[in-house]
Design a protein around this motif. Structure first.
Motif, PDB file in Angstrom:
ATOM      1  N   PHE A  85       3.613  16.419   5.271  1.00 26.94           N
ATOM      2  CA  PHE A  85       4.254  17.325   4.322  1.00 26.94           C
ATOM      3  C   PHE A  85       3.674  18.730   4.443  1.00 26.94           C
ATOM      4  CE2 PHE A  85       5.201  13.607   1.233  1.00 26.94           C
ATOM      5  CZ  PHE A  85       6.379  13.342   1.902  1.00 26.94           C
ATOM      6  N   LEU A  86       2.383  18.824   4.680  1.00 26.83           N
ATOM      7  CA  LEU A  86       1.729  20.129   4.785  1.00 26.83           C
ATOM      8  C   LEU A  86       1.878  20.748   6.175  1.00 26.83           C
ATOM      9  CD1 LEU A  86      -1.605  19.579   2.808  1.00 26.83           C
ATOM     10  CD2 LEU A  86       0.561  20.514   1.999  1.00 26.83           C
ATOM     11  N   GLY A  87       2.465  20.005   7.100  1.00 25.57           N
ATOM     12  CA  GLY A  87       2.676  20.536   8.440  1.00 25.57           C
ATOM     13  C   GLY A  87       1.403  20.698   9.238  1.00 25.57           C
ATOM     14  N   MET A  88       0.407  19.865   8.976  1.00 23.29           N
ATOM     15  CA  MET A  88      -0.879  19.987   9.664  1.00 23.29           C
ATOM     16  C   MET A  88      -0.803  19.394  11.071  1.00 23.29           C
ATOM     17  SD  MET A  88      -3.716  18.984   6.811  1.00 23.29           S
ATOM     18  CE  MET A  88      -4.002  20.011   5.363  1.00 23.29           C
ATOM     19  N   ASP A  89      -1.389  20.092  12.006  1.00 26.61           N
ATOM     20  CA  ASP A  89      -1.534  19.523  13.340  1.00 26.61           C
ATOM     21  C   ASP A  89      -2.818  18.690  13.381  1.00 26.61           C
ATOM     22  OD1 ASP A  89      -3.634  21.360  13.459  1.00 26.61           O
ATOM     23  OD2 ASP A  89      -2.564  22.760  14.740  1.00 26.61           O
ATOM     24  N   LYS A  90      -3.121  18.112  14.535  1.00 29.41           N
ATOM     25  CA  LYS A  90      -4.261  17.205  14.650  1.00 29.41           C
ATOM     26  C   LYS A  90      -5.579  17.889  14.311  1.00 29.41           C
ATOM     27  CE  LYS A  90      -6.338  13.861  17.836  1.00 29.41           C
ATOM     28  NZ  LYS A  90      -6.251  13.264  19.204  1.00 29.41           N
ATOM     29  N   LYS A  91      -5.737  19.116  14.779  1.00 29.69           N
ATOM     30  CA  LYS A  91      -6.968  19.855  14.514  1.00 29.69           C
ATOM     31  C   LYS A  91      -7.125  20.150  13.026  1.00 29.69           C
ATOM     32  CE  LYS A  91      -9.424  24.128  15.709  1.00 29.69           C
ATOM     33  NZ  LYS A  91      -9.360  25.385  16.506  1.00 29.69           N
ATOM     34  N   ALA A  92      -6.036  20.545  12.375  1.00 27.14           N
ATOM     35  CA  ALA A  92      -6.088  20.845  10.948  1.00 27.14           C
ATOM     36  C   ALA A  92      -6.398  19.587  10.142  1.00 27.14           C
ATOM     37  CB  ALA A  92      -4.771  21.466  10.494  1.00 27.14           C
ATOM     38  N   ARG A  93      -5.814  18.462  10.561  1.00 27.64           N
ATOM     39  CA  ARG A  93      -6.089  17.209   9.859  1.00 27.64           C
ATOM     40  C   ARG A  93      -7.567  16.842   9.939  1.00 27.64           C
ATOM     41  NH1 ARG A  93      -1.276  15.339  12.406  1.00 27.64           N
ATOM     42  NH2 ARG A  93      -2.485  14.023  13.815  1.00 27.64           N
ATOM     43  N   LYS A  94      -8.150  17.018  11.102  1.00 26.04           N
ATOM     44  CA  LYS A  94      -9.567  16.694  11.267  1.00 26.04           C
ATOM     45  C   LYS A  94     -10.434  17.546  10.349  1.00 26.04           C
ATOM     46  CE  LYS A  94      -9.597  14.893  16.005  1.00 26.04           C
ATOM     47  NZ  LYS A  94     -10.097  15.096  17.391  1.00 26.04           N
ATOM     48  N   GLN A  95     -10.119  18.835  10.268  1.00 25.31           N
ATOM     49  CA  GLN A  95     -10.877  19.718   9.393  1.00 25.31           C
ATOM     50  C   GLN A  95     -10.717  19.314   7.933  1.00 25.31           C
ATOM     51  OE1 GLN A  95      -9.140  23.480  10.832  1.00 25.31           O
ATOM     52  NE2 GLN A  95     -11.188  24.104  11.441  1.00 25.31           N
ATOM     53  N   TYR A  96      -9.510  18.981   7.551  1.00 27.86           N
ATOM     54  CA  TYR A  96      -9.233  18.608   6.166  1.00 27.86           C
ATOM     55  C   TYR A  96      -9.951  17.311   5.809  1.00 27.86           C
ATOM     56  CZ  TYR A  96      -6.440  18.341   1.885  1.00 27.86           C
ATOM     57  OH  TYR A  96      -6.029  18.307   0.581  1.00 27.86           O
ATOM     58  N   VAL A  97      -9.866  16.320   6.704  1.00 26.78           N
ATOM     59  CA  VAL A  97     -10.529  15.035   6.469  1.00 26.78           C
ATOM     60  C   VAL A  97     -12.035  15.219   6.391  1.00 26.78           C
ATOM     61  CG1 VAL A  97     -11.042  12.790   7.501  1.00 26.78           C
ATOM     62  CG2 VAL A  97      -8.688  13.632   7.459  1.00 26.78           C
ATOM     63  N   ARG A  98     -12.584  16.079   7.228  1.00 25.31           N
ATOM     64  CA  ARG A  98     -14.029  16.331   7.192  1.00 25.31           C
ATOM     65  C   ARG A  98     -14.438  16.910   5.850  1.00 25.31           C
ATOM     66  NH1 ARG A  98     -14.331  19.772  11.167  1.00 25.31           N
ATOM     67  NH2 ARG A  98     -14.285  18.116  12.735  1.00 25.31           N
ATOM     68  N   TYR A  99     -13.600  17.719   5.264  1.00 25.90           N
ATOM     69  CA  TYR A  99     -13.905  18.349   3.982  1.00 25.90           C
ATOM     70  C   TYR A  99     -13.928  17.311   2.855  1.00 25.90           C
ATOM     71  CZ  TYR A  99     -13.801  21.949   0.348  1.00 25.90           C
ATOM     72  OH  TYR A  99     -14.107  22.748  -0.731  1.00 25.90           O
ATOM     73  N   TYR A 100     -13.035  16.310   2.939  1.00 25.61           N
ATOM     74  CA  TYR A 100     -12.940  15.277   1.902  1.00 25.61           C
ATOM     75  C   TYR A 100     -13.380  13.914   2.440  1.00 25.61           C
ATOM     76  CZ  TYR A 100     -10.233  18.577  -0.905  1.00 25.61           C
ATOM     77  OH  TYR A 100      -9.837  19.665  -1.651  1.00 25.61           O
ATOM     78  N   ARG A 101     -14.309  13.906   3.383  1.00 23.28           N
ATOM     79  CA  ARG A 101     -14.683  12.674   4.072  1.00 23.28           C
ATOM     80  C   ARG A 101     -15.086  11.559   3.125  1.00 23.28           C
ATOM     81  NH1 ARG A 101     -13.343   9.498   7.511  1.00 23.28           N
ATOM     82  NH2 ARG A 101     -13.254  11.115   9.115  1.00 23.28           N
ATOM     83  N   TRP A 102     -15.969  11.806   2.170  1.00 27.07           N
ATOM     84  CA  TRP A 102     -16.450  10.730   1.305  1.00 27.07           C
ATOM     85  C   TRP A 102     -15.369  10.251   0.343  1.00 27.07           C
ATOM     86  CZ3 TRP A 102     -20.231   8.010   2.842  1.00 27.07           C
ATOM     87  CH2 TRP A 102     -21.254   8.578   3.600  1.00 27.07           C
ATOM     88  N   LYS A 103     -14.528  11.147  -0.105  1.00 29.08           N
ATOM     89  CA  LYS A 103     -13.420  10.739  -0.983  1.00 29.08           C
ATOM     90  C   LYS A 103     -12.489   9.788  -0.234  1.00 29.08           C
ATOM     91  CE  LYS A 103     -11.659  13.773  -3.801  1.00 29.08           C
ATOM     92  NZ  LYS A 103     -11.826  13.160  -5.147  1.00 29.08           N
ATOM     93  N   TYR A 104     -12.171  10.132   1.010  1.00 31.11           N
ATOM     94  CA  TYR A 104     -11.296   9.279   1.802  1.00 31.11           C
ATOM     95  C   TYR A 104     -11.965   7.954   2.160  1.00 31.11           C
ATOM     96  CZ  TYR A 104      -7.789  12.926   2.494  1.00 31.11           C
ATOM     97  OH  TYR A 104      -6.810  13.856   2.306  1.00 31.11           O
ATOM     98  N   THR A 105     -13.257   7.992   2.467  1.00 32.63           N
ATOM     99  CA  THR A 105     -13.971   6.759   2.803  1.00 32.63           C
ATOM    100  C   THR A 105     -14.010   5.816   1.609  1.00 32.63           C
ATOM    101  OG1 THR A 105     -15.348   7.924   4.426  1.00 32.63           O
ATOM    102  CG2 THR A 105     -16.154   5.807   3.623  1.00 32.63           C
TER     103      THR A 105
END
Length: 276
Positions: free
Chosen positions: A182-202
């Motif tokens: 929905f946000l139109g993120m590419d693979k690199k952007a997704r990695k950065q976003y996931v890294r920012y919220y890593r513990w929440k996602y884990t």
């Protein structure tokens, strides 16, 4: 009617208190119960005692419990794989989108499919899914890691929790794949976003996997976790909107305090994860 708290448990409450979601379970419940019983019965008949015998070499008395966790993990993986590949993924897309529409975030869903402007039922406001719509993408890396991590269950006491936690580490971000689309993120952007919220996602992925270990109810928890994933996406979207508002207010302040016209810049997404 958004529910606060841990997203994967909030998804359960949200599911059972919002009738528009019932239709997604009704047509899937019986096939899932039968498939779960068939898969678990075969795993326990043919693999449980051999795994107990193998684990007994390492765990002694705890072998019975750890073998149970291991068989339930294997059963959950098989059931989830079969249903996500053949039955559930399109349903999960509709559930995820319907929850966003119900909570007033139809502008996100509208980036990928048509949403009717009026209607009391969020599910009925959804137009046809886009071609190859995906909720939880197949991940070869996750599959390989699952196989590699299985031997952790041989470690006494801490092995099984470590196995679930490390699987959740990978599973959490994959549950948000549609939000990233929905946000139109590419693979690199997704990695950065996931890294920012890593513990929440884990944490989310780990809790979701624990629910998947509950026999027979796998299907319901698979769908309620989808609801929880949508609620988590809403929480993060609210943060994104607030962050974007702060960026805009900062830019306005700079414009007011400077006599020179501001330089041209593209619209920025919060945290620098690319344009939306």
């Amino acid at each position: 009617m958004r529910v606060r708290g841990c997203s994967y448990t909030a998804g359960i409450w949200y599911y059972v208190t919002n009738p528009f979601l019932f239709r997604y379970l009704k047509g899937r419940l019986l096939p899932c119960v039968l498939l779960s019983l068939f898969v678990l019965a075969n795993l326990f008949v043919w693999t449980y005692l051999p795994q107990v015998a193998l684990l007994y070499l390492f765990h002694r008395e705890a072998a019975w419990f750890n073998a149970t966790v291991l068989v339930l993990s294997e059963g959950a993986a098989v059931v989830a794989l079969l249903f996500e590949c053949f039955f559930v993924d399109e349903t999960q897309v509709d559930i995820f989108d319907a929850v966003l529409v119900a909570e007033g975030y139809e502008y996100l869903v509208a980036t990928r499919r048509h949403v009717d402007a009026e209607g009391n039922d969020p599910g009925k406001r959804l137009g046809p899914q886009e071609h190859h719509a995906v909720y939880y993408p197949f991940s070869l890396r996750q599959t390989v890691e699952f196989i590699i991590l299985l031997p952790l269950n041989f470690i006494p006491i801490v092995g099984s929790p470590m196995f679930i936690f490390l699987c959740g580490y990978r599973a959490g971000p994959l549950q948000q794949y549609r939000y990233f689309k929905f946000l139109g993120m590419d693979k690199k952007a997704r990695k950065q976003y996931v890294r920012y919220y890593r513990w929440k996602y884990t944490w989310f992925g780990t809790g979701a996997l624990i629910l998947q270990l509950i026999p027979v109810l796998n299907m319901f928890f698979l769908l309620s976790t989808t609801v929880g994933s949508a609620l988590l996406a809403i929480q993060l979207e609210e943060k994104r909107i607030r962050a974007h508002g702060e960026v805009e207010r900062g830019q306005a302040h700079d414009e007011e305090s400077s006599d020179e016209p501001p330089p041209y810049t593209d619209e920025l997404s919060p945290h620098g994860y690319g344009t939306l």
